[in-house]
Motif scaffolding. Structure first.
Motif, PDB file in Angstrom:
ATOM      1  N   ILE A   1       8.288  -9.046  14.585  1.00 39.55           N
ATOM      2  CA  ILE A   1       7.815  -8.008  13.675  1.00 39.55           C
ATOM      3  C   ILE A   1       7.309  -8.726  12.422  1.00 39.55           C
ATOM      4  O   ILE A   1       8.035  -9.524  11.835  1.00 39.55           O
ATOM      5  N   VAL A   2       6.070  -8.478  12.063  1.00 44.05           N
ATOM      6  CA  VAL A   2       5.469  -9.157  10.915  1.00 44.05           C
ATOM      7  C   VAL A   2       5.353  -8.187   9.746  1.00 44.05           C
ATOM      8  O   VAL A   2       4.715  -7.128   9.869  1.00 44.05           O
ATOM      9  N   ASN A   3       5.969  -8.545   8.636  1.00 44.66           N
ATOM     10  CA  ASN A   3       5.845  -7.735   7.419  1.00 44.66           C
ATOM     11  C   ASN A   3       4.633  -8.197   6.625  1.00 44.66           C
ATOM     12  O   ASN A   3       4.514  -9.372   6.263  1.00 44.66           O
ATOM     13  N   ILE A   4       3.724  -7.260   6.361  1.00 44.96           N
ATOM     14  CA  ILE A   4       2.515  -7.542   5.583  1.00 44.96           C
ATOM     15  C   ILE A   4       2.714  -6.987   4.171  1.00 44.96           C
ATOM     16  O   ILE A   4       2.891  -5.785   3.990  1.00 44.96           O
ATOM     17  N   SER A   5       2.693  -7.884   3.191  1.00 44.93           N
ATOM     18  CA  SER A   5       2.892  -7.497   1.789  1.00 44.93           C
ATOM     19  C   SER A   5       1.550  -7.333   1.089  1.00 44.93           C
ATOM     20  O   SER A   5       0.498  -7.767   1.585  1.00 44.93           O
ATOM     21  N   GLN A   6       1.581  -6.728  -0.084  1.00 44.99           N
ATOM     22  CA  GLN A   6       0.360  -6.578  -0.869  1.00 44.99           C
ATOM     23  C   GLN A   6      -0.184  -7.949  -1.263  1.00 44.99           C
ATOM     24  O   GLN A   6      -1.400  -8.161  -1.286  1.00 44.99           O
ATOM     25  N   ASN A   7       0.699  -8.888  -1.564  1.00 47.00           N
ATOM     26  CA  ASN A   7       0.254 -10.242  -1.923  1.00 47.00           C
ATOM     27  C   ASN A   7      -0.498 -10.891  -0.769  1.00 47.00           C
ATOM     28  O   ASN A   7      -1.514 -11.565  -0.976  1.00 47.00           O
ATOM     29  N   PHE A   8      -0.010 -10.688   0.460  1.00 48.92           N
ATOM     30  CA  PHE A   8      -0.700 -11.265   1.616  1.00 48.92           C
ATOM     31  C   PHE A   8      -2.058 -10.606   1.810  1.00 48.92           C
ATOM     32  O   PHE A   8      -3.045 -11.283   2.125  1.00 48.92           O
ATOM     33  N   ILE A   9      -2.124  -9.302   1.630  1.00 47.44           N
ATOM     34  CA  ILE A   9      -3.396  -8.580   1.788  1.00 47.44           C
ATOM     35  C   ILE A   9      -4.438  -9.131   0.817  1.00 47.44           C
ATOM     36  O   ILE A   9      -5.614  -9.321   1.169  1.00 47.44           O
ATOM     37  N   GLU A  10      -4.010  -9.451  -0.390  1.00 48.36           N
ATOM     38  CA  GLU A  10      -4.940  -9.976  -1.391  1.00 48.36           C
ATOM     39  C   GLU A  10      -5.477 -11.347  -1.007  1.00 48.36           C
ATOM     40  O   GLU A  10      -6.595 -11.715  -1.395  1.00 48.36           O
ATOM     41  N   LEU A  11      -4.721 -12.097  -0.219  1.00 46.23           N
ATOM     42  CA  LEU A  11      -5.204 -13.398   0.260  1.00 46.23           C
ATOM     43  C   LEU A  11      -6.364 -13.238   1.243  1.00 46.23           C
ATOM     44  O   LEU A  11      -7.112 -14.199   1.485  1.00 46.23           O
ATOM     45  N   LEU A  12      -6.523 -12.049   1.801  1.00 47.19           N
ATOM     46  CA  LEU A  12      -7.556 -11.808   2.811  1.00 47.19           C
ATOM     47  C   LEU A  12      -8.829 -11.212   2.235  1.00 47.19           C
ATOM     48  O   LEU A  12      -9.768 -10.924   2.981  1.00 47.19           O
ATOM     49  N   ILE A  13      -8.883 -11.009   0.930  1.00 45.89           N
ATOM     50  CA  ILE A  13     -10.097 -10.454   0.315  1.00 45.89           C
ATOM     51  C   ILE A  13     -11.276 -11.372   0.625  1.00 45.89           C
ATOM     52  O   ILE A  13     -11.209 -12.584   0.430  1.00 45.89           O
ATOM     53  N   GLY A  14     -12.354 -10.787   1.166  1.00 45.19           N
ATOM     54  CA  GLY A  14     -13.516 -11.560   1.594  1.00 45.19           C
ATOM     55  C   GLY A  14     -13.479 -11.926   3.061  1.00 45.19           C
ATOM     56  O   GLY A  14     -14.473 -12.392   3.616  1.00 45.19           O
ATOM     57  N   ASN A  15     -12.345 -11.700   3.714  1.00 45.13           N
ATOM     58  CA  ASN A  15     -12.183 -11.959   5.143  1.00 45.13           C
ATOM     59  C   ASN A  15     -12.427 -10.663   5.911  1.00 45.13           C
ATOM     60  O   ASN A  15     -12.089  -9.578   5.443  1.00 45.13           O
ATOM     61  N   ASP A  16     -13.000 -10.781   7.119  1.00 47.18           N
ATOM     62  CA  ASP A  16     -13.306  -9.594   7.933  1.00 47.18           C
ATOM     63  C   ASP A  16     -12.064  -8.767   8.239  1.00 47.18           C
ATOM     64  O   ASP A  16     -12.148  -7.552   8.450  1.00 47.18           O
TER      65      ASP A  16
END
Length: 269
Positions: free
Chosen positions: A82-97
């Motif tokens: 089970i992978v927990n996705i945090s807001q900080n991780f989401i921000e690392l993907l800005i610009g990624n598809d």
């Protein structure tokens, strides 16, 4: 992975740390990432974002339950997490598809351990004597869980040349979408043959010797203890009445496994 009814089984909860490449061949663009478990151990995992196409809470549940059933029936399968996705991780993907999917997937998502040094089982590839028993069991397993998503275009299998490991089951248990469900799910209907005949392994295993008695015995592992353990492991927000419907159908196949094996013999002979 081990059976979930083994006393030492634990379903890892992984905190996503850093993203890597996405798998463009997947309809929902799974992402390879590095994460850390509750003991501080880092590893590489593949996450399927809950907000991606074909994914949802229920699809995550189907993925996890299919893996549990496979392991319980001694089918080689990727080990789930089970992978927990945090807001900080989401921000690392800005610009990624994959940002658009991650941004709708805050919280718990289905993932699996990343297996290295294995390659996709290609449709043009012949099976060797080591791979054949795995392939036969995989076809029988897919028939039981009504998984139409293992085709020449999308085999969803990897191999090291010896064993075959399966993954990707969000479209499994296709009977849950039936308007008129099969009253005898251990029997193969004419309509089922449309997806069964497209299975990428059928032509490779047809006419080959197979131990149907041994495979039939594997259904005995899907007992009440298994279903109770599976339900307790699945995140509560992923559960729905689909779980009970899947349990009911698989239990009816287990209770009529001799008739199911007859159908399996017809297809594999």
């Amino acid at each position: 992975m081990s059976k979930i009814t083994a006393g030492n089984y634990r379903l890892p909860i992984i905190e996503a740390l850093s993203p890597h490449e996405s798998f463009e061949s997947g309809a929902n663009k799974p992402l390879l990432l590095t994460g850390v478990d509750s003991n501080g151990n880092k590893g590489d995992y593949v996450v399927k974002f809950r907000g991606a196409p074909r994914m949802s809470n229920e699809a995550c549940m189907r993925e996890l339950l299919a893996v549990f059933i496979a392991a319980q029936m001694d089918i080689r399968v990727v080990s789930p997490v089970i992978v927990n996705i945090s807001q900080n991780f989401i921000e690392l993907l800005i610009g990624n598809d994959t940002w658009q999917y991650a941004n709708k997937s805050l919280g718990l998502n289905y993932g699996s351990e990343y297996i290295k040094r294995y390659s996709t089982v290609l449709p043009t590839q012949d099976l060797n004597n080591h791979q054949l028993p795995y392939a036969q069991a995989i076809f029988a397993f897919d028939l039981a869980i009504q998984n139409p998503d293992r085709t020449n275009e999308k085999p969803n299998m990897i191999t090291d040349g010896m064993e075959i490991v399966i993954y990707d089951h969000e479209l499994a248990f296709s009977f849950i979408h039936d308007i008129f469900p099969n009253p005898n799910p251990w029997e193969i209907r004419e309509a089922d043959l449309e997806w069964v005949n497209k299975h990428c392994l059928l032509s490779k295993i047809k006419g080959k010797e197979f131990d149907f008695v041994e495979f039939s015995q594997r259904f005995d592992n899907l007992d009440e203890n298994f279903w109770e353990t599976a339900k307790a492991l699945i995140p509560k927000e992923w559960l729905s009445n689909q779980f009970d419907r899947i349990k009911q159908l698989l239990t009816s196949i287990c209770n009529n496994k001799e008739a199911f094996i007859i159908e399996l013999k017809k297809l594999m002979s």
